[in-house]
Design a protein around this motif. Sequence first.
Motif, short mmCIF file in Angstrom:
data_model
loop_
_atom_site.label_atom_id
_atom_site.label_comp_id
_atom_site.label_asym_id
_atom_site.label_seq_id
_atom_site.Cartn_x
_atom_site.Cartn_y
_atom_site.Cartn_z
N ASP A 151 -0.47 -19.47 -6.07
CA ASP A 151 -1.77 -19.35 -5.41
C ASP A 151 -2.86 -19.77 -6.41
N ARG A 184 -0.41 -16.95 -9.48
CA ARG A 184 0.73 -16.08 -9.14
C ARG A 184 1.65 -16.80 -8.15
N ASP A 215 -4.77 -18.09 -8.21
CA ASP A 215 -4.79 -17.28 -9.43
C ASP A 215 -3.57 -17.52 -10.32
#
Length: 195
Positions: A80, A84, A82
């Motif tokens: 994603d 992750r 971010d």
Amino acid sequence: MPVILFAIDPNGIITHCEGKGLDAIGRQNGEAVGKSVWELYRRYPDVLEHTRRALSGDGHTAIVRLGDTSFETRYSPYQDADGRVAGVIGIAIDVTDQRRADEAVRSSEARYRTLFERNLAGVFRSTLEGRILECNESFARIFGYSSPAEAIHKPALDFYLRPGDRKTFLARISERHSISNHELCARRRDGTPVW
């Protein structure tokens, strides 16, 4: 093609599953969507282990067995915004027939190797040009060598008593495509004749 395209979310829920490869495991396109990988494949620990690896960020390829069917499966995690792991996308190709063929070749090679190496008769392979590629212990012993390694790469002419004998032998093979019950007086390492 016998391929399955799939996607799994970070919780192990299948979000996409389609392809002709599903026929091999008795499934329909989309049938597994919304189901948990952990539940659906609980009897297949290798599937679960590869899914865990992929969901931890490890993209990899593995051979996975589902019953009698083997799939070469590529697991590709995606991230994603971010960074992750947001899930895994993958492709599984049914390689069952290929693996069976590979196993049949390995088995055939093993039988050939056993027959070749343990044969009491002298057995060898040579190039058409006349270089010995391999031979068994019996061949080496018959011709006065202590091991096959000593006889390998010797010119085949070294084993014939008369140079014309090899030409005759090759002509018969070329003409008949095989030879059996062919007697030949050959030459041992020390120059003595041997039938």
